[in-house]
Design a protein around this motif. Structure first.
Motif, mmCIF file in Angstrom:
data_model
loop_
_atom_site.group_PDB
_atom_site.id
_atom_site.type_symbol
_atom_site.label_atom_id
_atom_site.label_comp_id
_atom_site.label_asym_id
_atom_site.label_seq_id
_atom_site.Cartn_x
_atom_site.Cartn_y
_atom_site.Cartn_z
ATOM 1 N N LEU A 134 126.648 -30.081 -126.092
ATOM 2 C CA LEU A 134 126.180 -28.369 -126.912
ATOM 3 C C LEU A 134 126.858 -27.576 -125.249
ATOM 4 C CD1 LEU A 134 122.535 -29.427 -127.356
ATOM 5 C CD2 LEU A 134 123.814 -28.832 -128.454
ATOM 6 N N MET A 135 127.515 -27.996 -123.954
ATOM 7 C CA MET A 135 128.169 -27.115 -123.405
ATOM 8 C C MET A 135 129.809 -26.288 -124.362
ATOM 9 S SD MET A 135 127.135 -28.597 -119.806
ATOM 10 C CE MET A 135 128.286 -27.513 -119.042
ATOM 11 N N LYS A 136 129.746 -27.070 -125.302
ATOM 12 C CA LYS A 136 130.824 -26.893 -125.626
ATOM 13 C C LYS A 136 131.038 -25.803 -126.718
ATOM 14 C CE LYS A 136 133.149 -31.321 -126.068
ATOM 15 N NZ LYS A 136 133.582 -32.636 -126.722
ATOM 16 N N LEU A 137 129.532 -25.404 -127.002
ATOM 17 C CA LEU A 137 129.568 -24.273 -128.094
ATOM 18 C C LEU A 137 129.524 -23.039 -127.041
ATOM 19 C CD1 LEU A 137 126.104 -25.352 -129.823
ATOM 20 C CD2 LEU A 137 128.759 -25.731 -130.584
ATOM 21 N N PRO A 138 129.613 -21.705 -127.905
ATOM 22 C CA PRO A 138 130.362 -20.152 -127.408
ATOM 23 C C PRO A 138 129.277 -20.032 -126.463
ATOM 24 C CG PRO A 138 129.972 -20.051 -129.588
ATOM 25 C CD PRO A 138 130.123 -21.465 -129.189
ATOM 26 N N SER A 139 128.633 -19.590 -125.518
ATOM 27 C CA SER A 139 127.864 -18.520 -124.253
ATOM 28 C C SER A 139 126.189 -19.717 -123.887
ATOM 29 C CB SER A 139 127.188 -17.443 -125.158
ATOM 30 O OG SER A 139 127.729 -17.133 -126.187
ATOM 31 N N VAL A 140 126.705 -20.469 -124.376
ATOM 32 C CA VAL A 140 125.629 -21.955 -123.864
ATOM 33 C C VAL A 140 126.390 -22.869 -122.346
ATOM 34 C CG1 VAL A 140 124.424 -24.420 -125.043
ATOM 35 C CG2 VAL A 140 125.444 -22.097 -126.402
ATOM 36 N N GLY A 141 125.588 -22.372 -121.311
ATOM 37 C CA GLY A 141 125.551 -22.902 -120.373
ATOM 38 C C GLY A 141 125.236 -24.271 -120.014
ATOM 39 N N PRO A 142 125.127 -25.170 -118.801
ATOM 40 C CA PRO A 142 124.371 -26.011 -118.573
ATOM 41 C C PRO A 142 122.491 -25.742 -119.169
ATOM 42 C CG PRO A 142 126.077 -25.593 -116.730
ATOM 43 C CD PRO A 142 125.614 -24.686 -117.650
ATOM 44 N N LYS A 143 122.134 -25.107 -118.369
ATOM 45 C CA LYS A 143 120.477 -24.698 -118.637
ATOM 46 C C LYS A 143 119.903 -24.576 -119.987
ATOM 47 C CE LYS A 143 119.161 -24.450 -114.343
ATOM 48 N NZ LYS A 143 118.049 -24.916 -113.155
ATOM 49 N N SER A 144 121.354 -23.745 -120.606
ATOM 50 C CA SER A 144 120.797 -23.072 -122.275
ATOM 51 C C SER A 144 121.038 -25.005 -122.700
ATOM 52 C CB SER A 144 121.599 -22.669 -123.216
ATOM 53 O OG SER A 144 122.185 -21.440 -122.439
ATOM 54 N N ALA A 145 122.214 -25.677 -122.749
ATOM 55 C CA ALA A 145 122.777 -27.178 -123.366
ATOM 56 C C ALA A 145 120.897 -27.823 -123.169
ATOM 57 C CB ALA A 145 123.793 -27.724 -122.864
#
Lengths: 200, 200
Positions: free
Chosen positions: B16-27
């Motif tokens: 999920l962290m590979k997605l654009p604008s997705v950082g560790p917290k969002s992931a």
């Protein structure tokens, strides 16, 4: 959705819009990203998604996510056995683990008391916590629910019902975040920081 | 990543962290969401993700995403044939389609000239646009690239190389967004709105 968009893209946008905090624009941006991503990477993501449904369980002791019946933390012999840190969900556990400040066990409530969302104590893993207190030799319960209304309500509720057990009960400290600026702190946080002051 | 997290969850967070604008917290938040989602819904998402790799192509005429060789817009007989609206990518096309203000055809450049990202005219679908101008009876080319530096550079470049064809070339209008407030508009937008003023 608009009618001129290709169906596979539209199907994906509809599914992506079901995710938390993903609106139509973000879903479009993500779908566009996936349309330009290698099939290999899409397969890896799908594999990981299916993996959490097929290989992820809840620990029968603490309620943490686990790939086996008992999670890595509960089965870790090197951790302190007689302290349990009670958290709302697994993200709180991760946050505490990342700090490396705690070496005891956890108990995951699976939520916080929230009357507005219809979540009462009966919806949380409180019974299993009582079982642990009765069966394990628990010395201390650290209530580490979030420092907000629901977290505070849950902490007060737990403090009340757990008072029948002869164990130490603590609440994580309120105060100013490290590296923060007094000028920008809110009044309640400052007053809590003053009340919780410690000798130096 | 921390070592105590269950592997299936960690695998998913990494993807999920590979997605654009997705950082560790969002992931983490997304992974937590998926862990609590029905398997049925995960399967639907995976099906949609695989679908865009297996059933989505690029239109051989305009470059739009399509489930067949020629996209819905290019094959739509009711649309005006001799006007082509040139956009950077398919999200711009969707934005214009949603406005219902345009009934002609499109051409998707697949990006904008951006020297800092190493994207030059040779990386864009400009040759295919020239082919269309030569072969279709195009009367007007609307350059609807974004109103920013890259979009403007691309528009100027297109205006220059397309000047050899005897067709009308237009640029979408600059001005104040509808419902906006003059007080909050930036100077350049206001000056463009004044320059572009129309008689009432």
């Amino acid at each position: 959705m608009i009618e001129k968009i290709a169906e596979p893209l539209e199907d994906l946008i509809i599914e992506l819009m079901k995710l938390p905090s993903v609106g139509p624009k973000s879903a479009q941006r993500l779908a566009f990203h996936f349309a330009n991503t290698d099939k290999k990477d899409i397969d890896k993501l799908c594999h990981a998604l299916i993996g959490i449904k097929e290989k992820l369980f809840k620990c029968s002791i603490c309620g943490n996510f686990s790939e086996s019946k008992i999670c890595k933390i509960c089965s870790d012999k090197s951790r302190i056995n007689d302290i349990i840190c009670v958290v709302g969900d697994f993200r709180d556990l991760i946050a505490i683990e990342k700090s490396h400040a705690y070496k005891g066990k956890y108990h995951i409530l699976g939520g916080l008391i929230s009357p507005s969302d219809g979540i009462g104590p009966e919806n949380l893993n409180i019974k299993s916590l009582e079982d642990r207190i009765e069966n394990e030799k628990v010395q201390e319960l650290i209530i580490a629910t979030n420092p907000n209304v629901n977290g505070e309500t849950t902490a007060l509720y737990l403090a009340k019902i757990m008072s029948k057990y002869k164990i130490k009960m603590t609440r994580i400290a309120y105060g100013l975040p490290v590296g923060y600026n007094l000028e920008y702190a809110d009044d309640i946080t400052i007053s809590r920081a003053i009340i919780g002051r410690r000798e130096i």
